[in-house]
Design an enzyme around this catalytic site. Structure first.
Site, PDB file in Angstrom:
ATOM      1  N   GLU A 280       0.824  -1.207   0.000  1.00  0.00           N
ATOM      2  CA  GLU A 280       0.000   0.000   0.000  1.00  0.00           C
ATOM      3  C   GLU A 280       0.863   1.265   0.000  1.00  0.00           C
ATOM      4  O   GLU A 280       0.557   2.251  -0.684  1.00  0.00           O
ATOM      5  CB  GLU A 280      -0.933  -0.002   1.212  1.00  0.00           C
ATOM      6  CG  GLU A 280      -1.930  -1.154   1.243  1.00  0.00           C
ATOM      7  CD  GLU A 280      -2.840  -1.162   0.028  1.00  0.00           C
ATOM      8  OE1 GLU A 280      -3.153  -0.070  -0.492  1.00  0.00           O
ATOM      9  OE2 GLU A 280      -3.223  -2.252  -0.427  1.00  0.00           O
ATOM     10  N   ASP A 365       3.742  -4.181  -5.818  1.00  0.00           N
ATOM     11  CA  ASP A 365       4.238  -5.473  -5.352  1.00  0.00           C
ATOM     12  C   ASP A 365       5.767  -5.500  -5.364  1.00  0.00           C
ATOM     13  O   ASP A 365       6.401  -5.987  -4.416  1.00  0.00           O
ATOM     14  CB  ASP A 365       3.701  -6.604  -6.244  1.00  0.00           C
ATOM     15  CG  ASP A 365       2.275  -7.006  -5.897  1.00  0.00           C
ATOM     16  OD1 ASP A 365       1.781  -6.578  -4.826  1.00  0.00           O
ATOM     17  OD2 ASP A 365       1.652  -7.740  -6.682  1.00  0.00           O
TER      18      ASP A 365
END
Length: 419
Positions: A280, A365
């Site tokens: 995030e 990611d």
């Protein structure tokens, strides 16, 4: 353009959109059912067969409900436009209010109320039947009603002044009203980013500071490593509505805060939580949030400019089943018709939005894998896919149109390949 030509164009795009969406939905259902019998090999050691089949059944049920809603919404759209629903509503309200701002606001309010009333049974069914059937619903009827009332009140308190300003600009500020309206809309959106975490969100959920000192220290170390400052770490009581879990950061500038669903904290280990948060934070550090806001503002400017043109064209109204008023302006009607028609003409561009979003997910990611252990993020994702009953085998074309995140197997392959 003549009104008949625009009507034909509108119906043509509507039929095309419906056909494509039903084709995608049926493909998705068949694909998920065909792969229901066995867990994909790369997940076989981590996800049991019963969880995989639950995810398949949940996905099929959601997709079928979505197709039913699609049919209903298409019928409502035709009813409001070509069958004269908005025309009747406009005339009825004009008789009650006469010309002026009251008529304009009443028309938008009545349209919103009727639309919400039509959607309410589906919201109820989704929460208390579909979500409950698969063990996700934690919401009571009282909370459902309370949320509904709060949303209506917030819509009135925030929405009415905003709509009044926009309608005033449309009426009083000349041909460049759309530019002035864009500045107002942009400022409003930025203000919401600041106010939502501390003013609006607490009306629906309880936010408490994270108490786990060990986890808090781990997260603070992560934030220090990546150069992220926030107003605090909070736990949200998401379990009072749903068993689904998530983590996110909200706010803008100095008002940023990190929020964990209590369901997420209960399911994941400290390393996995750190990895999820790193993902995030990757969105923030890689400026995905800024980029998305910039794109949203650019699109809104373009759409408002288009509306600025369309609101002066009689064929735009008559082609959608409405006779423009002669005794008052038609700005509210133009807003409503534009809101109804725009999705019909833009749906086929959905893969472009999904493609950009997926690119951002891969980048976030990779950021998480750089600052934490990629295997921890993989482990967390597998648990979240299982807990949220997210299918591991989506139809690729359906996913390209609808999914903002890459399929599980593709996403995890990218993570492990980059180790």
């Amino acid at each position: 353009m003549s009104s008949l030509a625009f009507s034909v164009l509108f119906v043509g795009f509507l039929v095309l959109t419906l056909a494509v969406r039903f084709w995608l939905g049926s493909r998705h259902i068949r694909h998920v059912i065909a792969h229901r019998v066995a867990v994909p090999p790369e997940f076989a050691a981590k996800i049991p067969l019963h969880a995989h089949q639950k995810a398949a059944d949940y996905t099929v049920a959601k997709t079928k409900l979505g197709l039913l809603m699609l049919l209903v919404n298409a019928g409502v759209l035709i009813g409001f436009t070509l069958l004269g629903g908005l025309q009747w509503l406009s005339v009825a309200l004009f008789k009650l209010t006469g010309p002026g701002m009251l008529y304009q606001l009443a028309l938008i309010a009545a349209f919103g109320f009727i639309s919400g009333l039509i959607e309410l049974p589906f919201d109820y069914y989704r929460q208390f039947v579909l979500e409950a059937r698969f063990g996700f619903n934690k919401m009571t009827l009282g909370l459902f009603i309370s949320d509904l009332v709060k949303n209506i009140v917030i819509g009135i308190v925030i929405g009415v002044p905003l709509v009044w300003v926009i309608l005033t600009l449309m009426d009083k500020s000349g041909d460049l009203w759309w530019l002035y309206a864009w500045f107002v809309w942009t400022g409003f959106q930025l203000l919401l980013l600041v106010l939502y975490p501390t003013v609006i969100a607490p009306l629906f959920n309880k936010f408490t500071p994270l108490q786990d000192e060990s986890l808090k220290s781990r997260i603070e170390n992560l934030m220090q490593r990546v150069g992220f400052a926030s107003k605090g770490l909070f736990v949200m009581d998401g379990s009072k509505r749903s068993a689904h879990g998530n983590a996110y950061f909200s706010g803008f500038g100095a008002a940023k805060r990190i929020v964990f669903f209590d369901t997420l904290l209960a399911r994941l280990g400290p390393q996995e939580i750190e990895a999820v948060l790193a993902h995030e934070l990757g969105h923030f550090k890689l400026r995905h949030v800024i980029k998305r806001i910039a794109v949203m503002f650019a699109l809104s400017l373009g759409f408002l400019a288009l509306l600025g043109y369309l609101k002066t064209q009689v064929w735009f109204y008559t082609g959608l089943g409405v006779d423009p008023m002669l005794l008052t302006n038609n700005d509210a009607m133009a807003l409503i018709l534009f809101t109804l028609a725009l999705p019909v003409f833009t749906f086929l561009f959905s893969p472009l939005v999904s493609l950009t979003s997926r690119k951002h997910e891969f980048e976030a990611d990779a950021f998480a894998a750089k600052h934490t252990d990629a295997q921890d993020l993989v482990s967390a994702l597998v648990k979240l896919y299982e807990d949220n009953a997210s299918t591991l085998t989506p139809d690729p074309l359906h996913s390209a149109f609808y999914d903002s995140h890459p399929p599980a197997s593709v996403r995890i392959h990218h993570l492990l390949a980059g180790r």
